[in-house]
Design a protein around this motif. Structure first.
Motif, PDB file in Angstrom:
ATOM      1  N   MET A  21       0.935  -1.133   0.132  1.00 14.92           N
ATOM      2  CA  MET A  21      -0.120   0.201   0.251  1.00 14.92           C
ATOM      3  C   MET A  21       0.546   1.535   0.406  1.00 14.92           C
ATOM      4  N   PHE A  22       0.459   1.958  -1.225  1.00 10.77           N
ATOM      5  CA  PHE A  22       1.689   3.373  -0.701  1.00 10.77           C
ATOM      6  C   PHE A  22       2.780   3.397  -1.010  1.00 10.77           C
ATOM      7  N   ASN A  23       3.043   2.099  -1.795  1.00  6.16           N
ATOM      8  CA  ASN A  23       4.558   1.864  -1.884  1.00  6.16           C
ATOM      9  C   ASN A  23       5.476   3.912  -2.368  1.00  6.16           C
ATOM     10  N   LYS A  24       4.854   3.948  -3.880  1.00  3.93           N
ATOM     11  CA  LYS A  24       5.143   4.731  -5.181  1.00  3.93           C
ATOM     12  C   LYS A  24       5.514   5.798  -4.186  1.00  3.93           C
ATOM     13  N   LEU A  25       4.623   6.377  -3.352  1.00  4.35           N
ATOM     14  CA  LEU A  25       4.297   7.454  -2.415  1.00  4.35           C
ATOM     15  C   LEU A  25       5.672   7.365  -1.259  1.00  4.35           C
ATOM     16  N   ARG A  26       5.247   6.733  -0.810  1.00  2.00           N
ATOM     17  CA  ARG A  26       6.411   5.768   0.824  1.00  2.00           C
ATOM     18  C   ARG A  26       7.662   6.457  -0.109  1.00  2.00           C
ATOM     19  N   SER A  27       8.289   5.955  -1.305  1.00  2.00           N
ATOM     20  CA  SER A  27       9.271   5.971  -1.494  1.00  2.00           C
ATOM     21  C   SER A  27       9.573   7.287  -2.924  1.00  2.00           C
ATOM     22  N   THR A  28       8.548   7.834  -2.709  1.00  2.00           N
ATOM     23  CA  THR A  28       8.733   9.873  -3.284  1.00  2.00           C
ATOM     24  C   THR A  28       9.368  10.344  -1.948  1.00  2.00           C
ATOM     25  N   LEU A  29       8.763  10.664  -0.504  1.00  2.00           N
ATOM     26  CA  LEU A  29       8.861  10.729   0.452  1.00  2.00           C
ATOM     27  C   LEU A  29      10.857  10.136   0.834  1.00  2.00           C
ATOM     28  N   SER A  30      10.599   8.934   0.506  1.00  4.59           N
ATOM     29  CA  SER A  30      12.168   8.568   1.291  1.00  4.59           C
ATOM     30  C   SER A  30      12.808   9.343   0.767  1.00  4.59           C
ATOM     31  N   SER A  31      12.665   9.346  -0.340  1.00  2.96           N
ATOM     32  CA  SER A  31      14.144   9.443  -1.850  1.00  2.96           C
ATOM     33  C   SER A  31      14.167  11.237  -1.141  1.00  2.96           C
ATOM     34  N   PHE A  32      13.314  12.189  -0.711  1.00  2.00           N
ATOM     35  CA  PHE A  32      13.237  13.389  -1.059  1.00  2.00           C
ATOM     36  C   PHE A  32      14.034  13.805   0.377  1.00  2.00           C
ATOM     37  N   ILE A  33      13.264  12.917   1.363  1.00  2.00           N
ATOM     38  CA  ILE A  33      13.897  13.226   2.957  1.00  2.00           C
ATOM     39  C   ILE A  33      15.791  12.483   3.195  1.00  2.00           C
ATOM     40  N   ASN A  34      16.249  11.201   1.927  1.00  2.27           N
ATOM     41  CA  ASN A  34      16.930  11.051   2.554  1.00  2.27           C
ATOM     42  C   ASN A  34      18.099  12.145   1.067  1.00  2.27           C
TER      43      ASN A  34
ATOM     44  N   LYS B 122       8.319  18.165  -5.322  1.00  2.00           N
ATOM     45  CA  LYS B 122       6.628  18.470  -5.850  1.00  2.00           C
ATOM     46  C   LYS B 122       6.740  17.699  -7.215  1.00  2.00           C
ATOM     47  N   PHE B 123       7.169  17.876  -8.196  1.00  2.00           N
ATOM     48  CA  PHE B 123       7.706  17.265  -9.144  1.00  2.00           C
ATOM     49  C   PHE B 123       7.162  15.207  -9.393  1.00  2.00           C
ATOM     50  N   SER B 124       7.526  15.251  -8.210  1.00  2.00           N
ATOM     51  CA  SER B 124       7.522  13.448  -7.962  1.00  2.00           C
ATOM     52  C   SER B 124       6.233  13.354  -8.026  1.00  2.00           C
ATOM     53  N   LEU B 125       5.845  14.108  -6.466  1.00  2.00           N
ATOM     54  CA  LEU B 125       4.325  14.010  -6.095  1.00  2.00           C
ATOM     55  C   LEU B 125       3.295  13.776  -7.265  1.00  2.00           C
TER      56      LEU B 125
ATOM     57  N   LYS C 281     -10.445  -0.689  -2.701  1.00  2.00           N
ATOM     58  CA  LYS C 281      -8.622  -1.031  -3.418  1.00  2.00           C
ATOM     59  C   LYS C 281      -7.483  -0.014  -2.751  1.00  2.00           C
ATOM     60  N   ILE C 282      -7.900   0.514  -2.028  1.00  2.00           N
ATOM     61  CA  ILE C 282      -6.648   0.989  -0.825  1.00  2.00           C
ATOM     62  C   ILE C 282      -5.770  -0.030  -0.580  1.00  2.00           C
ATOM     63  N   ASP C 283      -5.879  -1.247  -0.745  1.00  2.00           N
ATOM     64  CA  ASP C 283      -4.899  -2.267  -0.483  1.00  2.00           C
ATOM     65  C   ASP C 283      -3.623  -2.596  -1.241  1.00  2.00           C
ATOM     66  N   ALA C 284      -3.967  -1.900  -2.422  1.00  2.00           N
ATOM     67  CA  ALA C 284      -3.642  -2.428  -3.587  1.00  2.00           C
ATOM     68  C   ALA C 284      -2.877  -0.901  -4.460  1.00  2.00           C
ATOM     69  N   ASP C 285      -3.147   0.622  -3.734  1.00  2.00           N
ATOM     70  CA  ASP C 285      -3.072   1.224  -4.408  1.00  2.00           C
ATOM     71  C   ASP C 285      -1.667   1.702  -3.632  1.00  2.00           C
ATOM     72  N   VAL C 286      -0.725   1.343  -5.171  1.00  2.00           N
ATOM     73  CA  VAL C 286       0.331   1.287  -4.705  1.00  2.00           C
ATOM     74  C   VAL C 286       1.331   3.042  -5.194  1.00  2.00           C
ATOM     75  N   LYS C 287      -0.063   4.233  -5.205  1.00  2.00           N
ATOM     76  CA  LYS C 287       0.599   5.274  -6.292  1.00  2.00           C
ATOM     77  C   LYS C 287       0.356   6.412  -4.129  1.00  2.00           C
ATOM     78  N   GLY C 288      -0.725   5.599  -3.683  1.00  2.00           N
ATOM     79  CA  GLY C 288      -1.541   6.440  -2.409  1.00  2.00           C
ATOM     80  C   GLY C 288      -1.635   7.703  -2.463  1.00  2.00           C
ATOM     81  N   GLY C 289      -1.781   8.670  -3.970  1.00  2.00           N
ATOM     82  CA  GLY C 289      -1.702  10.137  -3.524  1.00  2.00           C
ATOM     83  C   GLY C 289      -3.568  10.250  -3.044  1.00  2.00           C
ATOM     84  N   ILE C 290      -4.225   9.981  -4.372  1.00  2.00           N
ATOM     85  CA  ILE C 290      -5.585   9.567  -4.418  1.00  2.00           C
ATOM     86  C   ILE C 290      -6.103  10.182  -3.248  1.00  2.00           C
TER      87      ILE C 290
END
Length: 303
Positions: free
Chosen positions: A1-14, A34-37, A254-263
């Motif tokens: 769940m939310f893998n893409k959003l989590r990955s975007t945030l993690s990359s930014f924070i690191n 901002k554009f990754s979001l 289907k939020i459990d299958a939502d890898v993006k997470g931003g909707i």
């Protein structure tokens, strides 16, 4: 769940602390963030709002090292996500319908949504949940056009042991809904759950059909079911149904299958309607009340 959003945030924070605390590098990282979001179904307005808020907060605070910077940015993100999602938070839905039940009111729910979003299954999940809480639901098979629609709802009705009212295919959907309400009144059922057709949300005939159902049964709730995997199209669907029929609440499937997470963030900001439940799996038990805190934790976990 939310893998893409989590990955975007993690990359930014690191990245944000690399090279020391020079403002130019931090601002560049925030702009890239901002554009990754946007690739995670977050709207441009939200992405810009969050980015500007990070810049504003960082300029207000003295930070001593990179570790402290990353920790502070995570705190800002958690606050911003929660503040956006809380606009769609209404934990009182079940309390409200319980109060209607106490007043001997038959609670009428009309479910809206395009084909494929999981509307029929969601109706069954909610019927199952309400039955567990002491309600007596009855299902209305008012999708009289899509082949197999009535059989699908009837399958669920048998499994969760609730009655279903249906007519022949091609019958007037409003007539089926009305007969279901009469059935509930005569037999002491307290929740009528009306399944409706889900042709494309731009279909004028569908909107007229749904409007007729609403006029005939006067529902307490017009509940829109949207699929989190459809991204920004979920927002367009919500806006169209709100304009054509009116929407009182939203269920996000289907939020459990939502890898993006931003909707969820985009819906919360764009549509001023409560998200009352989210679908988190295939079982009847896998419909849970929407809670911004849980969503924020899901987004930011392991970062």
């Amino acid at each position: 769940m939310f893998n893409k959003l989590r990955s975007t945030l993690s990359s930014f924070i690191n990245r944000i602390g690399i090279g020391g605390l020079r403002e130019r590098e931090i601002l560049e990282n925030i702009e890239n963030f901002k554009f990754s979001l946007l690739e995670t179904d977050v709207s441009y307005d939200i992405a810009e709002e969050i980015s500007n808020r990070i810049i504003e907060k960082l300029r207000e605070t003295k930070i001593r090292n990179d570790k402290e910077l990353r920790k502070y940015v995570i705190k800002i993100l958690a606050e911003e996500f929660y503040n956006i999602l809380k606009h769609s938070y209404d934990p009182s839905f079940e309390e409200k319908i319980l109060e209607l039940k106490k007043n001997k009111k038959i609670i009428i729910m009309v479910f809206l949504g395009v084909n494929g979003v999981g509307k029929t299954t969601t109706i069954a999940k909610l019927a199952y949940r309400l039955k567990k809480k002491g309600f007596r639901p009855v299902l209305s098979a008012s999708d009289t056009y899509r082949a197999g629609a009535q059989e699908q709802l009837e399958y669920h009705a048998k499994r969760i042991r609730v009655p279903i009212i249906k007519h022949k295919y091609g019958a007037d959907p409003a007539s089926v809904a009305y007969d279901t309400v009469m059935y509930a009144k005569a037999r002491g059922f307290d929740v009528v759950m009306v399944d409706t057709a889900g042709r494309m949300h731009t279909d004028i005939d569908l909107m007229e059909e749904l409007s007729k159902i609403v006029r005939v049964v006067k529902p307490d709730y017009r509940i829109l079911v949207v699929d989190s995997l459809t991204g920004h199209d979920a927002v367009e669907q919500a806006l169209t149904f709100e304009k054509g029929v009116g929407v009182d609440a939203i269920i996000l499937t289907k939020i459990d299958a939502d890898v993006k997470g931003g909707i969820a963030l985009t819906l919360a900001q764009t549509i001023p309607k409560p998200i009352i439940y989210v679908g988190v799996g295939q079982r009847y038990e896998d419909l849970i009340p929407f809670d911004p805190s849980i969503v924020v934790r899901g987004i930011l976990e392991e970062i």
